[in-house]
Design a protein around this motif. Structure first.
Motif, PDB file in Angstrom:
ATOM      1  N   HIS A 157       0.688  -1.161   0.075  1.00  0.00           N
ATOM      2  CA  HIS A 157       0.066   0.117  -0.038  1.00  0.00           C
ATOM      3  C   HIS A 157       0.814   1.182  -0.005  1.00  0.00           C
ATOM      4  CE1 HIS A 157      -4.060   1.864   1.832  1.00  0.00           C
ATOM      5  NE2 HIS A 157      -3.671   2.217   0.568  1.00  0.00           N
ATOM      6  N   LEU A 158       1.844   1.316   0.938  1.00  0.00           N
ATOM      7  CA  LEU A 158       2.748   2.424   0.998  1.00  0.00           C
ATOM      8  C   LEU A 158       3.561   2.744  -0.347  1.00  0.00           C
ATOM      9  CD1 LEU A 158       4.193   2.185   4.845  1.00  0.00           C
ATOM     10  CD2 LEU A 158       2.683   3.948   3.851  1.00  0.00           C
ATOM     11  N   ASN A 159       3.911   1.721  -1.039  1.00  0.00           N
ATOM     12  CA  ASN A 159       4.520   1.855  -2.144  1.00  0.00           C
ATOM     13  C   ASN A 159       4.082   1.873  -3.266  1.00  0.00           C
ATOM     14  OD1 ASN A 159       7.604   1.662  -1.025  1.00  0.00           O
ATOM     15  ND2 ASN A 159       6.879   0.067   0.002  1.00  0.00           N
ATOM     16  N   HIS A 160       2.591   1.573  -3.478  1.00  0.00           N
ATOM     17  CA  HIS A 160       1.841   1.296  -4.707  1.00  0.00           C
ATOM     18  C   HIS A 160       0.531   2.067  -4.796  1.00  0.00           C
ATOM     19  CE1 HIS A 160       4.996  -1.054  -6.378  1.00  0.00           C
ATOM     20  NE2 HIS A 160       5.250  -1.862  -5.270  1.00  0.00           N
ATOM     21  N   HIS A 161       0.211   2.656  -3.538  1.00  0.00           N
ATOM     22  CA  HIS A 161      -1.045   3.395  -3.453  1.00  0.00           C
ATOM     23  C   HIS A 161      -2.173   2.384  -3.467  1.00  0.00           C
ATOM     24  CE1 HIS A 161      -4.129   6.628  -4.411  1.00  0.00           C
ATOM     25  NE2 HIS A 161      -2.850   7.360  -3.932  1.00  0.00           N
ATOM     26  N   ASP A 162      -3.448   3.151  -3.369  1.00  0.00           N
ATOM     27  CA  ASP A 162      -4.559   2.258  -3.170  1.00  0.00           C
ATOM     28  C   ASP A 162      -4.737   1.272  -4.358  1.00  0.00           C
ATOM     29  OD1 ASP A 162      -5.817   3.429  -0.753  1.00  0.00           O
ATOM     30  OD2 ASP A 162      -5.782   5.460  -2.038  1.00  0.00           O
ATOM     31  N   ASN A 163      -4.534   1.597  -5.534  1.00  0.00           N
ATOM     32  CA  ASN A 163      -4.718   1.068  -6.900  1.00  0.00           C
ATOM     33  C   ASN A 163      -3.866  -0.192  -6.897  1.00  0.00           C
ATOM     34  OD1 ASN A 163      -6.597   2.612  -7.626  1.00  0.00           O
ATOM     35  ND2 ASN A 163      -5.569   3.949  -9.105  1.00  0.00           N
ATOM     36  N   GLY A 164      -2.619  -0.132  -6.194  1.00  0.00           N
ATOM     37  CA  GLY A 164      -1.533  -1.047  -6.325  1.00  0.00           C
ATOM     38  C   GLY A 164      -2.084  -2.066  -5.264  1.00  0.00           C
ATOM     39  N   LEU A 165      -2.527  -1.702  -4.217  1.00  0.00           N
ATOM     40  CA  LEU A 165      -2.773  -2.724  -3.164  1.00  0.00           C
ATOM     41  C   LEU A 165      -4.071  -3.475  -3.691  1.00  0.00           C
ATOM     42  CD1 LEU A 165      -2.898  -4.127  -0.391  1.00  0.00           C
ATOM     43  CD2 LEU A 165      -3.969  -2.268   0.509  1.00  0.00           C
ATOM     44  N   GLN A 166      -4.912  -2.664  -4.384  1.00  0.00           N
ATOM     45  CA  GLN A 166      -6.089  -3.536  -4.723  1.00  0.00           C
ATOM     46  C   GLN A 166      -5.491  -4.496  -6.038  1.00  0.00           C
ATOM     47  OE1 GLN A 166      -8.816  -0.466  -6.161  1.00  0.00           O
ATOM     48  NE2 GLN A 166      -8.895   0.452  -4.335  1.00  0.00           N
ATOM     49  N   PHE A 167      -4.922  -4.125  -6.947  1.00  0.00           N
ATOM     50  CA  PHE A 167      -4.166  -4.993  -7.974  1.00  0.00           C
ATOM     51  C   PHE A 167      -3.662  -6.130  -7.178  1.00  0.00           C
ATOM     52  CE2 PHE A 167      -0.611  -6.278 -10.642  1.00  0.00           C
ATOM     53  CZ  PHE A 167      -1.475  -6.748 -11.876  1.00  0.00           C
TER      54      PHE A 167
END
Length: 238
Positions: free
Chosen positions: A147-157
């Motif tokens: 989450h911290l490194n890839h934002h909300d969209n990254g965590l969702q992915f």
């Protein structure tokens, strides 16, 4: 993957070299549910000799990975094979060196969100076992770092990608106060997580993860552990 100012607590990806000195792997195993939660669905046509396959994401140096393999073998009374993956090559080197079950546990280095690093080894592993999915994918205390490194969209992915590969999906999300601690530690070294202030999933991040898994990925919560000493719950979804 260097620690900032040689501070072992200031890491960008959660790759603590001394993780199990302050987060007991034995105590985590005690929080795991019995075989009923782990067992495949009743309509599964697999034979008894086929191994139960687990992917341990963010396995660190493999201490918990080995205990998990032993625990599941005892619970399920069948062969259990575990593939551990971590973003830090040094941790994976330690895991391989300390692996006491070479025929059932293997490790590789990869960033799960990096298709070139992650997808091919996992595909090969599943093909070797004539499988399309893992029986269980475990993500213990790593969602915050994604989450911290890839934002909300990254965590969702991340959640969506792994969910598609798992029969049982196990997640131990960090609460928001852990994010604040991670940001504070990094600030002391003169750095910050660039996306920290932009995150929309914040104080309710644990609830947002569960909501996403249930509503967007159509999974059902089947078990939730009592809190760890860090006030984290291990959540199981089918």
């Amino acid at each position: 993957m260097e620690r900032r100012n040689n501070n072992p607590g200031a890491v960008q990806y959660g790759n603590f070299m001394n993780y199990y000195q302050f987060n007991s792997a034995v105590e985590r195993v005690k929080l795991l549910p019995s075989k009923d939660i782990w067992q495949p669905k009743q309509n599964n046509t697999r034979t008894e000799n086929e191994p139960y396959l687990v992917l341990d994401v963010g396995c660190n140096c493999g201490v918990f990975t080995q205990l998990l393999q032993q625990f599941l073998g005892e619970q399920l009374q069948q062969p259990v094979h575990v593939l551990g993956v971590d973003i830090d090559e040094r941790l994976i080197e330690r895991a391989k060196a300390e692996n006491t079950c070479l025929d059932k546990i293997s490790y590789f280095t990869a960033d799960v969100l990096n298709e070139d690093q992650f997808d091919s080894p996992v595909k090969t592993y599943l093909e070797q076992h004539h499988r399309q999915k893992f029986d269980a994918i475990c993500c213990y205390s790593i969602t915050m770092w994604i989450h911290l490194n890839h934002h909300d969209n990254g965590l969702q992915f991340f959640l969506r990608k792994l969910s598609q590969m798992a029969e049982l999906f196990v997640v131990e999300p960090q609460p928001w106060k852990c994010y604040q601690t991670a940001e504070r530690r990094l600030k002391k070294t003169g750095e910050v997580f660039p996306l920290f202030l932009e995150l929309k999933w914040r104080s309710d991040v644990e609830q947002q993860i569960q909501k996403y898994l249930e509503q967007e990925l159509c999974r059902q919560s089947v078990y939730e552990s009592t809190p760890t000493k860090w006030q984290r719950r291990i959540c199981f979804f089918r």
